[in-house]
Scaffold this motif. Sequence first.
Motif, PDB file in Angstrom:
ATOM      1  N   ALA C  12       0.839  -1.205   0.000  1.00 47.52           N
ATOM      2  CA  ALA C  12       0.000   0.000   0.000  1.00 47.52           C
ATOM      3  C   ALA C  12       0.873   1.253   0.000  1.00 47.52           C
ATOM      4  O   ALA C  12       0.611   2.228  -0.725  1.00 47.52           O
ATOM      5  CB  ALA C  12      -0.900  -0.008   1.235  1.00 47.52           C
ATOM      6  N   ARG C  16       1.529   4.147  -3.172  1.00 55.57           N
ATOM      7  CA  ARG C  16       1.187   5.582  -2.991  1.00 55.57           C
ATOM      8  C   ARG C  16       2.395   6.483  -3.134  1.00 55.57           C
ATOM      9  O   ARG C  16       2.246   7.673  -3.378  1.00 55.57           O
ATOM     10  CB  ARG C  16       0.498   5.783  -1.622  1.00 55.57           C
ATOM     11  CG  ARG C  16      -0.952   5.263  -1.657  1.00 55.57           C
ATOM     12  CD  ARG C  16      -1.571   5.087  -0.282  1.00 55.57           C
ATOM     13  NE  ARG C  16      -2.967   4.639  -0.413  1.00 55.57           N
ATOM     14  CZ  ARG C  16      -3.329   3.391  -0.753  1.00 55.57           C
ATOM     15  NH1 ARG C  16      -2.405   2.466  -1.001  1.00 55.57           N
ATOM     16  NH2 ARG C  16      -4.625   3.071  -0.864  1.00 55.57           N
ATOM     17  N   THR C  21       2.965  -0.115  -8.907  1.00 58.95           N
ATOM     18  CA  THR C  21       1.529   0.061  -9.182  1.00 58.95           C
ATOM     19  C   THR C  21       0.810  -1.256  -8.879  1.00 58.95           C
ATOM     20  O   THR C  21       1.446  -2.310  -8.760  1.00 58.95           O
ATOM     21  CB  THR C  21       1.301   0.370 -10.679  1.00 58.95           C
ATOM     22  OG1 THR C  21       1.702  -0.812 -11.423  1.00 58.95           O
ATOM     23  CG2 THR C  21       2.084   1.574 -11.130  1.00 58.95           C
ATOM     24  N   SER C  22      -0.513  -1.167  -8.762  1.00 62.49           N
ATOM     25  CA  SER C  22      -1.287  -2.387  -8.521  1.00 62.49           C
ATOM     26  C   SER C  22      -1.118  -3.348  -9.709  1.00 62.49           C
ATOM     27  O   SER C  22      -0.980  -4.559  -9.517  1.00 62.49           O
ATOM     28  CB  SER C  22      -2.774  -2.023  -8.348  1.00 62.49           C
ATOM     29  OG  SER C  22      -3.533  -3.223  -8.348  1.00 62.49           O
ATOM     30  N   ASP C  59      -5.329   1.672  -9.847  1.00 63.97           N
ATOM     31  CA  ASP C  59      -4.249   2.635 -10.127  1.00 63.97           C
ATOM     32  C   ASP C  59      -4.831   3.957 -10.629  1.00 63.97           C
ATOM     33  O   ASP C  59      -4.434   5.038 -10.188  1.00 63.97           O
ATOM     34  CB  ASP C  59      -3.288   2.053 -11.196  1.00 63.97           C
ATOM     35  CG  ASP C  59      -2.433   0.916 -10.606  1.00 63.97           C
ATOM     36  OD1 ASP C  59      -2.224   0.917  -9.367  1.00 63.97           O
ATOM     37  OD2 ASP C  59      -2.019   0.013 -11.377  1.00 63.97           O
ATOM     38  N   LEU C  62      -6.310   5.910  -7.826  1.00 67.65           N
ATOM     39  CA  LEU C  62      -5.270   6.511  -6.980  1.00 67.65           C
ATOM     40  C   LEU C  62      -4.701   7.742  -7.691  1.00 67.65           C
ATOM     41  O   LEU C  62      -4.507   8.795  -7.071  1.00 67.65           O
ATOM     42  CB  LEU C  62      -4.146   5.504  -6.697  1.00 67.65           C
ATOM     43  CG  LEU C  62      -4.363   4.594  -5.449  1.00 67.65           C
ATOM     44  CD1 LEU C  62      -3.197   3.633  -5.287  1.00 67.65           C
ATOM     45  CD2 LEU C  62      -4.520   5.449  -4.194  1.00 67.65           C
ATOM     46  N   GLY C  65      -6.568  10.661  -7.228  1.00 70.06           N
ATOM     47  CA  GLY C  65      -6.714  11.098  -5.842  1.00 70.06           C
ATOM     48  C   GLY C  65      -7.844  10.401  -5.107  1.00 70.06           C
ATOM     49  O   GLY C  65      -8.214  10.781  -3.990  1.00 70.06           O
ATOM     50  N   ASP C  67      -8.891   7.541  -2.954  1.00 69.42           N
ATOM     51  CA  ASP C  67      -8.195   6.529  -2.135  1.00 69.42           C
ATOM     52  C   ASP C  67      -9.198   5.854  -1.197  1.00 69.42           C
ATOM     53  O   ASP C  67      -9.635   6.445  -0.210  1.00 69.42           O
ATOM     54  CB  ASP C  67      -7.076   7.206  -1.318  1.00 69.42           C
ATOM     55  CG  ASP C  67      -6.178   6.159  -0.648  1.00 69.42           C
ATOM     56  OD1 ASP C  67      -6.666   5.017  -0.461  1.00 69.42           O
ATOM     57  OD2 ASP C  67      -5.021   6.482  -0.324  1.00 69.42           O
ATOM     58  N   HIS C  68      -9.567   4.598  -1.518  1.00 68.14           N
ATOM     59  CA  HIS C  68     -10.560   3.859  -0.706  1.00 68.14           C
ATOM     60  C   HIS C  68      -9.907   3.213   0.520  1.00 68.14           C
ATOM     61  O   HIS C  68     -10.572   2.521   1.266  1.00 68.14           O
ATOM     62  CB  HIS C  68     -11.221   2.766  -1.555  1.00 68.14           C
ATOM     63  CG  HIS C  68     -11.981   3.296  -2.739  1.00 68.14           C
ATOM     64  ND1 HIS C  68     -13.084   4.103  -2.603  1.00 68.14           N
ATOM     65  CD2 HIS C  68     -11.772   3.155  -4.084  1.00 68.14           C
ATOM     66  CE1 HIS C  68     -13.540   4.438  -3.802  1.00 68.14           C
ATOM     67  NE2 HIS C  68     -12.740   3.878  -4.734  1.00 68.14           N
ATOM     68  N   GLN C  72      -6.860  -0.919  -1.481  1.00 65.65           N
ATOM     69  CA  GLN C  72      -7.008  -0.566  -2.894  1.00 65.65           C
ATOM     70  C   GLN C  72      -5.861  -1.129  -3.710  1.00 65.65           C
ATOM     71  O   GLN C  72      -4.695  -0.908  -3.374  1.00 65.65           O
ATOM     72  CB  GLN C  72      -7.075   0.961  -3.055  1.00 65.65           C
ATOM     73  CG  GLN C  72      -7.403   1.405  -4.470  1.00 65.65           C
ATOM     74  CD  GLN C  72      -7.939   2.827  -4.516  1.00 65.65           C
ATOM     75  OE1 GLN C  72      -8.584   3.273  -3.560  1.00 65.65           O
ATOM     76  NE2 GLN C  72      -7.677   3.525  -5.602  1.00 65.65           N
TER      77      GLN C  72
END
Lengths: 60, 483, 470, 80
Positions: C12, C16, C21-22, C59, C62, C65, C67-68, C72
Amino acid sequence: MTGDDQKLDVVLEICGISPLPQDKEIMLKNFVTAREQAALLWGVAEARYEEPGLIFSAKL
Amino acid sequence: MNEYLTISDALDGLRENEITATELVEKAIETGKSLDDELGIYIARYDEHAREAAAAADAVYAAGDEPGLLQGIPLGIKDIITTVEGETTAQSLVLDRSWGPAIGDAVVVQRMRDAGGVITGKTTTMEYAIGVPDWTKPFPIPRNPWNTEHWTGGSSSGTGNGVAAGAFLGGLGTDTGGSIRIPAAYCGISGIKATFGRVPKSGCVPLGYSLDHIGPMARSARDCAIMLQVLAGYDPSDACAVDAPVPDYLSGLTGDLTGLRVGVDTLAQHVGDDGDPATVAALQAAVSVLSELGATVTELALPYYAELNVATRVTSRSEAFAYHVPDFRSRWGDYFQSTRTGVGSAVAFTGADFVQAQRVRRVGQKAVAALFADVDVIVTPTASIGALSLEELGDLGGGWFRSMHTSYWNAVGNPALSVPMGFTAAALPLGMQIVTRPFDEATGLKVGEAYQRATRWHLAVPPLAGRYDVAVRDQGDLTDTAA
Amino acid sequence: MSEKYLTIADAAVAMRDGTTTSVAITQEILDRTATLNPALGAYVEVTADAALEQAAAADAALADGIDHGPLQGIPLAIKDIIAMREAPTTANSRVLDPEWGKGTDAPVVARLRAAGAVFVGKATTSEFALGLPDPDKGFPIPHNPWNVAHTPAGSSSGTGVAVSAGLALGGLGTDTGGSVRGPASVNGHTGLKVTFGRVPKSGVVPLGFSLDSIGPMARSAYDCALLLEVMAGYDASDPNAADVPVPKYSELLSGDIAGLEIGLPIPYFFEHEKLDPEMKEAVLGAVKQLVDLGARSEEFELPYANEAKDANHIIMVAEAYAYHRNDLVNRWTDYGYATRPTLARGAFYTAGDVAQAQRFRMMWSRLVARAFEKYDVMITPSAPAPAEKASEMTVSRRLLTPNYTGHWNLTGLPAVAVPVGFSTAGLPLSMQVIGKPFAEATVLKVADALQRITDWHLAVPPVEALVAAA
Amino acid sequence: MSPSSEEIVTSLLSMARLTVSDDEKATFVRDFPLIREGADGLYLPDVEFDEPAVKFNPLDYYPATAWPAVQAQSTRSEEV
């Protein structure tokens, strides 16, 4: 195929119950009725995916 | 000295000094003593304790203090609920006699005492609330006050015939499959099984843990409302008690049913020709009274009728079997034959049958809740037959169980009130069952009380008790009631 | 195996601060899964395309902006008895109706989805969450990545293997008698069985109605807390769900356990002849480390522990038998060779036995509650021994071996399995921390406190040999 | 003479209408005493007066505000 009276002897054995001779006839009658009644419960299609009505709560 | 048939009349008399608690209780003791041998009302009578309590009640009235809701009222307690005065037997040789005294008063008994109630004794019950009368055991045979060759109904037998005969004005029964409502119907009085969890059941011998209810039995729905006001309410000692607020039941008894939607099921289709013909006629007459009082009446059919009755039976037998099996193994012969073979039938059920019964109860709850989207009250006969004769009783496996319409409501937990609605051709009482949503006892009591303003069945007194003919004369000759 | 992102927390942070990246993490996990799944049997079905779409969406969000929260973009494994939209649910069985839960999310999966999680696929499970794998039924056979000849335990086998071997950063298991804690114990990671009612269990094929729970499985207690924050909370669809507020679990892992009272229940959990000495030693070693951090520990007598194990088993098979009864009658041989006799045991218990087991359950729950007036947590080994050899396992043997997990389903209490070392044979050892109802924060805090001073949970199984052989 | 494990298992399987292979049945027969031992072990004196842990809730399926008379406090909201 075991008959109802053998089945009754079996379940009495499991439960550790030894009825008096004069009880046997009534016990057998009740056994057969009870088995038929229990079978009714399995005919309720809507119960297929149902939770039981008795619910557990972790908080005493 | 005029006779007080109901708790509410007696309370008025006591408040207006027309009668003292001592006189009222003495009258009850005398009636109980004179009829006990013939009717089998009591397991134990507490005459002296009752007299002391009556005197104490009079002192409160004399001092002008605020009287309790049951101040000075004589009451009978079913002998599976504990009181301090003595042992609790469950009408059985098996129950450990030290169990009751170790508990003292059950919560419900303590509440009635705190309300000024006078306990006259412990009333007869079916053995462990399930065994039909057994002449080979050293216990009284409860007999129907309207015909002593017939059964009182059970299992709260002594509370039923005791109220009907005037041995006390109200009493406690318990109800696992109908044991308040059946004796109420068969003895011609009123009785309510409230919502499961409404009245704490600690201090009571269990039969079916998830089905048992303690509840009031008295002549009128109003009297049941008075008693329920005292009994209802959460108590931590009962694992099943529900912490829901208790409304004021008495202020709800407005007598006005306008706008109330009543659904009726005569259940005749489930009983076939076993049913007494007077039942459907009496129910239809009763329902027409409700519509005259402003209710809108529709027909409905109770869903899963047979399955839910079986779910109650599987559950009560299995839960009772777990409780009794150690004594079954060591003292089988000490039980009534009907108790041991009745509860013993649980050997036929598998663990899965028990779980499945709980799933079926849930399906039933859902279906009944759907009914209550369209009606506020459901009315059926309490039973489709009058009280059986004592010989016909046989054991619990008999077909006559099919004519009882009570255990359905133990499966789903709704409150169910039984009120008298007339007599069979054989002059045996019939009951109407009034069911409402969970925790809505108020609406059921309102319907019952409104019905009893327009009818007098609940004031009919068995000839055997013979002292009050006023009520009987007004009903006309009992034999033509079935016309 | 990317050495950088072993945990959800690390990944995580990296997502950020732009270092990864995811999509990158997800792709790497998908590639690793493609290589290792044949040998490890972690997944019944890998939903690669959907996973990459979810990763890209995470991604993109994010980048915008949005952001859960820490989940995420995090790739997760979902046990294949929990409904997930992208794939059918099989319960590793030919018997489950293919239409069951088709195209739907269980509430717990919907919550993870709303938090932006990525779903790698449906992880293997024991058939209907009990019994042993049956090679003839056509489902992947899960293996322990620390030694493929040994069992990954069950029933949440696949999720355990995936977390341990790096085929997901976390996942969901279910636990009726130890099915989250067993795999976590033998695969060397953290697994939490929650308080009964803490996490809604609708949308899950039931095993024991009054015992089932859905639990987070991940490397660390902190990661389990991140998952639990999203999973927990009342949902009307589950009649057993408890309407109890959900705290921010990850913020409660303070590492401070000064004054914590630890109870060690004897004799069953520490003096049983079948308890492996290395397991016992490792657990007591970990307890000592907790004491060094300021906690206090004490043995105490907890009677009827063996009966409690039986009560849990009786209730489980009776409830399961009710659910499976008609299929057992009509389709006996479609069930796996170990599943059907275990289920059929429900036919050997009477209704009175089940009612009595529920009464025993009340008595024992009160007994345990009284102990918890004195202790904040209890600690026991998670299991009597490290992973058994798969070939030695039989249905009957399981009747004989003690089990340290079912007790806490019987009483409905939260219990977490925490890695505490390795046996001389190189198999993971694990301790179990049990808490009061809804005290997940406390048990996770104790686990996290240990994981701040040890790194057993970060150990990665030697899968290079497997990769080389692939 | 009380029924043997073999007769018991045969009868119970027949009551449950389960058809099993011979070796499965043999396993049941061998395991049966152990299976029963678990159940019989629960009938302890300490449990004599205990309620079952699973309880019945009559409120299920009724919206809490369905009727004016009682604003039943939902049994779901157990405080932590």
